[in-house]
Write a protein that holds these residues in place. Structure first.
Motif, PDB file in Angstrom:
ATOM      1  N   GLY A  65      64.506 -10.677  39.850  1.00  0.00           N
ATOM      2  CA  GLY A  65      63.680 -11.697  39.224  1.00  0.00           C
ATOM      3  C   GLY A  65      63.228 -12.807  40.134  1.00  0.00           C
ATOM      4  N   THR A  66      63.887 -12.989  41.284  1.00  0.00           N
ATOM      5  CA  THR A  66      63.508 -14.112  42.149  1.00  0.00           C
ATOM      6  C   THR A  66      62.123 -13.939  42.773  1.00  0.00           C
ATOM      7  OG1 THR A  66      65.849 -14.479  42.615  1.00  0.00           O
ATOM      8  CG2 THR A  66      64.275 -15.610  44.012  1.00  0.00           C
ATOM      9  N   PRO A  67      61.741 -12.741  43.271  1.00  0.00           N
ATOM     10  CA  PRO A  67      60.364 -12.599  43.763  1.00  0.00           C
ATOM     11  C   PRO A  67      59.318 -12.917  42.697  1.00  0.00           C
ATOM     12  CG  PRO A  67      61.707 -10.800  44.572  1.00  0.00           C
ATOM     13  CD  PRO A  67      62.536 -11.527  43.554  1.00  0.00           C
ATOM     14  N   ASP A  68      59.572 -12.506  41.461  1.00  0.00           N
ATOM     15  CA  ASP A  68      58.643 -12.821  40.370  1.00  0.00           C
ATOM     16  C   ASP A  68      58.568 -14.331  40.155  1.00  0.00           C
ATOM     17  OD1 ASP A  68      58.141  -9.967  38.934  1.00  0.00           O
ATOM     18  OD2 ASP A  68      60.197 -10.103  39.637  1.00  0.00           O
ATOM     19  N   ALA A  69      59.731 -14.991  40.216  1.00  0.00           N
ATOM     20  CA  ALA A  69      59.750 -16.439  40.024  1.00  0.00           C
ATOM     21  C   ALA A  69      59.031 -17.163  41.161  1.00  0.00           C
ATOM     22  CB  ALA A  69      61.196 -16.929  39.923  1.00  0.00           C
ATOM     23  N   LEU A  70      59.144 -16.643  42.375  1.00  0.00           N
ATOM     24  CA  LEU A  70      58.445 -17.226  43.524  1.00  0.00           C
ATOM     25  C   LEU A  70      56.936 -17.192  43.317  1.00  0.00           C
ATOM     26  CD1 LEU A  70      58.152 -18.185  46.500  1.00  0.00           C
ATOM     27  CD2 LEU A  70      58.388 -15.780  47.172  1.00  0.00           C
ATOM     28  N   VAL A  71      56.424 -16.040  42.933  1.00  0.00           N
ATOM     29  CA  VAL A  71      54.980 -15.916  42.699  1.00  0.00           C
ATOM     30  C   VAL A  71      54.559 -16.792  41.527  1.00  0.00           C
ATOM     31  CG1 VAL A  71      53.138 -14.331  42.037  1.00  0.00           C
ATOM     32  CG2 VAL A  71      54.852 -13.623  43.731  1.00  0.00           C
ATOM     33  N   ALA A  72      55.353 -16.793  40.465  1.00  0.00           N
ATOM     34  CA  ALA A  72      55.035 -17.628  39.302  1.00  0.00           C
ATOM     35  C   ALA A  72      54.971 -19.100  39.692  1.00  0.00           C
ATOM     36  CB  ALA A  72      56.069 -17.413  38.201  1.00  0.00           C
ATOM     37  N   HIS A  73      55.839 -19.520  40.624  1.00  0.00           N
ATOM     38  CA  HIS A  73      55.829 -20.914  41.074  1.00  0.00           C
ATOM     39  C   HIS A  73      54.490 -21.258  41.730  1.00  0.00           C
ATOM     40  CE1 HIS A  73      57.494 -24.702  42.560  1.00  0.00           C
ATOM     41  NE2 HIS A  73      56.940 -24.411  43.741  1.00  0.00           N
ATOM     42  N   ALA A  74      53.985 -20.361  42.569  1.00  0.00           N
ATOM     43  CA  ALA A  74      52.688 -20.602  43.204  1.00  0.00           C
ATOM     44  C   ALA A  74      51.575 -20.689  42.169  1.00  0.00           C
ATOM     45  CB  ALA A  74      52.390 -19.495  44.213  1.00  0.00           C
ATOM     46  N   ILE A  75      51.602 -19.790  41.202  1.00  0.00           N
ATOM     47  CA  ILE A  75      50.555 -19.764  40.182  1.00  0.00           C
ATOM     48  C   ILE A  75      50.655 -20.992  39.282  1.00  0.00           C
ATOM     49  CG2 ILE A  75      49.605 -18.483  38.234  1.00  0.00           C
ATOM     50  CD1 ILE A  75      49.147 -17.205  41.035  1.00  0.00           C
ATOM     51  N   ASP A  76      51.864 -21.351  38.896  1.00  0.00           N
ATOM     52  CA  ASP A  76      52.045 -22.528  38.049  1.00  0.00           C
ATOM     53  C   ASP A  76      51.602 -23.802  38.764  1.00  0.00           C
ATOM     54  OD1 ASP A  76      53.089 -20.902  36.092  1.00  0.00           O
ATOM     55  OD2 ASP A  76      55.191 -21.420  36.498  1.00  0.00           O
ATOM     56  N   THR A  77      51.791 -23.839  40.082  1.00  0.00           N
ATOM     57  CA  THR A  77      51.456 -25.043  40.848  1.00  0.00           C
ATOM     58  C   THR A  77      49.964 -25.146  41.119  1.00  0.00           C
ATOM     59  OG1 THR A  77      53.634 -24.956  41.921  1.00  0.00           O
ATOM     60  CG2 THR A  77      51.946 -26.341  42.954  1.00  0.00           C
ATOM     61  N   TRP A  78      49.345 -24.037  41.526  1.00  0.00           N
ATOM     62  CA  TRP A  78      47.952 -24.106  41.973  1.00  0.00           C
ATOM     63  C   TRP A  78      47.005 -23.128  41.276  1.00  0.00           C
ATOM     64  CZ3 TRP A  78      51.107 -24.246  46.849  1.00  0.00           C
ATOM     65  CH2 TRP A  78      51.286 -25.555  47.292  1.00  0.00           C
ATOM     66  N   GLY A  79      47.530 -22.236  40.452  1.00  0.00           N
ATOM     67  CA  GLY A  79      46.661 -21.386  39.649  1.00  0.00           C
ATOM     68  C   GLY A  79      46.043 -20.204  40.355  1.00  0.00           C
ATOM     69  N   GLN A  80      46.461 -19.928  41.592  1.00  0.00           N
ATOM     70  CA  GLN A  80      45.891 -18.797  42.331  1.00  0.00           C
ATOM     71  C   GLN A  80      46.819 -18.413  43.462  1.00  0.00           C
ATOM     72  OE1 GLN A  80      42.536 -21.383  43.736  1.00  0.00           O
ATOM     73  NE2 GLN A  80      42.850 -20.330  45.710  1.00  0.00           N
ATOM     74  N   LEU A  81      46.538 -17.248  44.052  1.00  0.00           N
ATOM     75  CA  LEU A  81      47.259 -16.786  45.240  1.00  0.00           C
ATOM     76  C   LEU A  81      46.297 -16.010  46.110  1.00  0.00           C
ATOM     77  CD1 LEU A  81      49.890 -16.488  46.840  1.00  0.00           C
ATOM     78  CD2 LEU A  81      50.378 -14.427  45.509  1.00  0.00           C
ATOM     79  N   ASP A  82      46.210 -16.391  47.383  1.00  0.00           N
ATOM     80  CA  ASP A  82      45.266 -15.766  48.302  1.00  0.00           C
ATOM     81  C   ASP A  82      45.938 -15.093  49.491  1.00  0.00           C
ATOM     82  OD1 ASP A  82      42.649 -17.004  47.128  1.00  0.00           O
ATOM     83  OD2 ASP A  82      44.024 -18.694  47.403  1.00  0.00           O
ATOM     84  N   ILE A  83      47.106 -15.591  49.893  1.00  0.00           N
ATOM     85  CA  ILE A  83      47.777 -15.111  51.104  1.00  0.00           C
ATOM     86  C   ILE A  83      49.267 -14.957  50.805  1.00  0.00           C
ATOM     87  CG2 ILE A  83      48.423 -15.681  53.484  1.00  0.00           C
ATOM     88  CD1 ILE A  83      45.832 -17.446  53.556  1.00  0.00           C
ATOM     89  N   THR A 118      57.940  -8.574  45.908  1.00  0.00           N
ATOM     90  CA  THR A 118      57.067  -9.739  45.962  1.00  0.00           C
ATOM     91  C   THR A 118      55.609  -9.322  45.846  1.00  0.00           C
ATOM     92  OG1 THR A 118      58.710 -10.818  47.390  1.00  0.00           O
ATOM     93  CG2 THR A 118      56.543 -11.837  47.251  1.00  0.00           C
ATOM     94  N   ILE A 119      55.246  -8.240  46.521  1.00  0.00           N
ATOM     95  CA  ILE A 119      53.892  -7.711  46.406  1.00  0.00           C
ATOM     96  C   ILE A 119      53.608  -7.273  44.968  1.00  0.00           C
ATOM     97  CG2 ILE A 119      52.412  -5.774  47.073  1.00  0.00           C
ATOM     98  CD1 ILE A 119      53.810  -5.974  49.872  1.00  0.00           C
ATOM     99  N   ARG A 120      54.554  -6.597  44.368  1.00  0.00           N
ATOM    100  CA  ARG A 120      54.368  -6.155  42.982  1.00  0.00           C
ATOM    101  C   ARG A 120      54.159  -7.349  42.052  1.00  0.00           C
ATOM    102  NH1 ARG A 120      59.205  -2.778  40.493  1.00  0.00           N
ATOM    103  NH2 ARG A 120      60.176  -4.855  40.634  1.00  0.00           N
ATOM    104  N   ALA A 121      54.936  -8.415  42.259  1.00  0.00           N
ATOM    105  CA  ALA A 121      54.779  -9.615  41.444  1.00  0.00           C
ATOM    106  C   ALA A 121      53.417 -10.271  41.657  1.00  0.00           C
ATOM    107  CB  ALA A 121      55.897 -10.610  41.760  1.00  0.00           C
ATOM    108  N   ALA A 122      52.914 -10.181  42.890  1.00  0.00           N
ATOM    109  CA  ALA A 122      51.626 -10.806  43.219  1.00  0.00           C
ATOM    110  C   ALA A 122      50.430  -9.978  42.762  1.00  0.00           C
ATOM    111  CB  ALA A 122      51.545 -11.028  44.733  1.00  0.00           C
ATOM    112  N   ALA A 123      50.653  -8.721  42.433  1.00  0.00           N
ATOM    113  CA  ALA A 123      49.553  -7.780  42.165  1.00  0.00           C
ATOM    114  C   ALA A 123      48.513  -8.323  41.183  1.00  0.00           C
ATOM    115  CB  ALA A 123      50.114  -6.441  41.690  1.00  0.00           C
ATOM    116  N   PRO A 124      48.891  -8.820  40.017  1.00  0.00           N
ATOM    117  CA  PRO A 124      47.845  -9.264  39.083  1.00  0.00           C
ATOM    118  C   PRO A 124      46.984 -10.389  39.637  1.00  0.00           C
ATOM    119  CG  PRO A 124      49.996  -9.127  37.995  1.00  0.00           C
ATOM    120  CD  PRO A 124      50.246  -8.997  39.477  1.00  0.00           C
ATOM    121  N   HIS A 125      47.573 -11.223  40.483  1.00  0.00           N
ATOM    122  CA  HIS A 125      46.872 -12.400  40.982  1.00  0.00           C
ATOM    123  C   HIS A 125      45.999 -12.087  42.197  1.00  0.00           C
ATOM    124  CE1 HIS A 125      49.583 -14.277  38.200  1.00  0.00           C
ATOM    125  NE2 HIS A 125      50.610 -13.755  38.836  1.00  0.00           N
ATOM    126  N   LEU A 126      46.194 -10.914  42.770  1.00  0.00           N
ATOM    127  CA  LEU A 126      45.361 -10.469  43.882  1.00  0.00           C
ATOM    128  C   LEU A 126      44.301  -9.470  43.428  1.00  0.00           C
ATOM    129  CD1 LEU A 126      48.161  -9.932  46.578  1.00  0.00           C
ATOM    130  CD2 LEU A 126      46.662 -11.923  46.309  1.00  0.00           C
TER     131      LEU A 126
END
Length: 275
Positions: A65-83, A118-126
């Protein structure tokens, strides 16, 4: 104006060493960066030192669950993920006939399973933004950079576990490049040679870390460190800043047509049984 203005980046293991130098470069060129490390206090100190627009996420990425929480933190903070830069890692060295199942599994967990999760967690946002951009006739490139090693591409005695994990990263990178190229997500790896970090510093009682409540010895013997001028054609190990330059290139617009590759940043060091 920075070349990464408006971009949001996650750099795992970025409180020190190559990760910190990478976060610094991304921040200097306009990105907003999630600083991640096991040590939350050190991660916060790094964010304070580097300045720029950053946020801190502390946690053990090998825990469910921690990789998912890491990605969620980026999205919650800034609403997107690019890198996304998958950099976190350490070493547990032993000859294979003396290596425990635990040490084998721990290296695969941090160096291969964590990037996968981490990549799997980031998938929807990429992927999802890219679908909309494709319908609009626009190309917007996003970046994944996975950190490997010449231990993974060439092998290294005493590091069967680490080498296997880093070799797996190359396979993961190439496969994901084929899957996500259609979404304009550049997926590449960087294979480092001898870079001056805790992992290549002197192996002494001061160079230790704590993982899961266990003290872990880092570094290499001084006798091996003295070989650097002979092993590296440039005559010395690289600095974290020089290593970060390779990662930054693969995060930048100049790498938009670089895809599925492993960039060797080694000072020319390519030793090993290459045939």
């Amino acid at each position: 104006m920075g070349v990464l203005d408006g971009k949001v980046a996650i750099v795992t293991g970025s409180a020190r060493g190559i990760g910190r130098a990478t976060a610094q470069l991304l921040l200097e060129h306009g990105a907003r960066v999630v600083i991640n490390d096991l040590d939350g206090d050190l991660a916060q100190q790094t964010a304070d030192d580097l300045g720029g627009e950053s946020t801190v996420f502390a946690g053990d990425l090998t825990q469910d669950g921690t990789p998912d929480a890491l990605v969620a933190h980026a999205i919650d903070t800034w609403g997107q993920l690019d890198i996304l830069v998958n950099n976190a890692g350490y070493t547990l060295d032993a000859p294979i006939h003396k290596m425990s199942d635990d040490w084998w599994s721990r290296m695969l967990d941090i160096h291969l399973t964590v990037p996968f999760r981490t990549i799997r967690a980031a998938a929807p946002h990429l992927r999802e933004p890219a679908k909309r951009e494709r319908e609009e006739g626009r190309e917007v490139f996003r970046k994944i950079v996975n950190v490997s090693s010449i231990s993974g591409t060439l092998g290294n005695a005493g590091q069967a576990n680490y080498s296997a994990g880093k070799a797996g990263v190359v396979g993961l990178t190439r496969t994901l490049a084929k899957e996500w190229g259609q979404f304009k997500v550049n997926v590449n790896a960087v294979a480092f040679g001898w870079i001056e970090t805790r992992l290549t510093a002197s192996k002494d009682e001061t160079n230790v870390t704590e993982i899961g409540g266990e003290r872990v010895q880092l570094g290499i013997p001084d006798g091996m460190r003295e070989l650097a001028p002979m092993l590296v054609p440039l005559g010395r190990p690289g600095t974290p800043e020089e290593a970060a330059g390779g990662i930054f290139y693969l995060c930048s617009p100049w790498s938009n047509y670089v895809h599925g590759q492993t960039l060797h940043v080694t000072g020319g060091q390519m030793g090993g049984m290459t045939g």
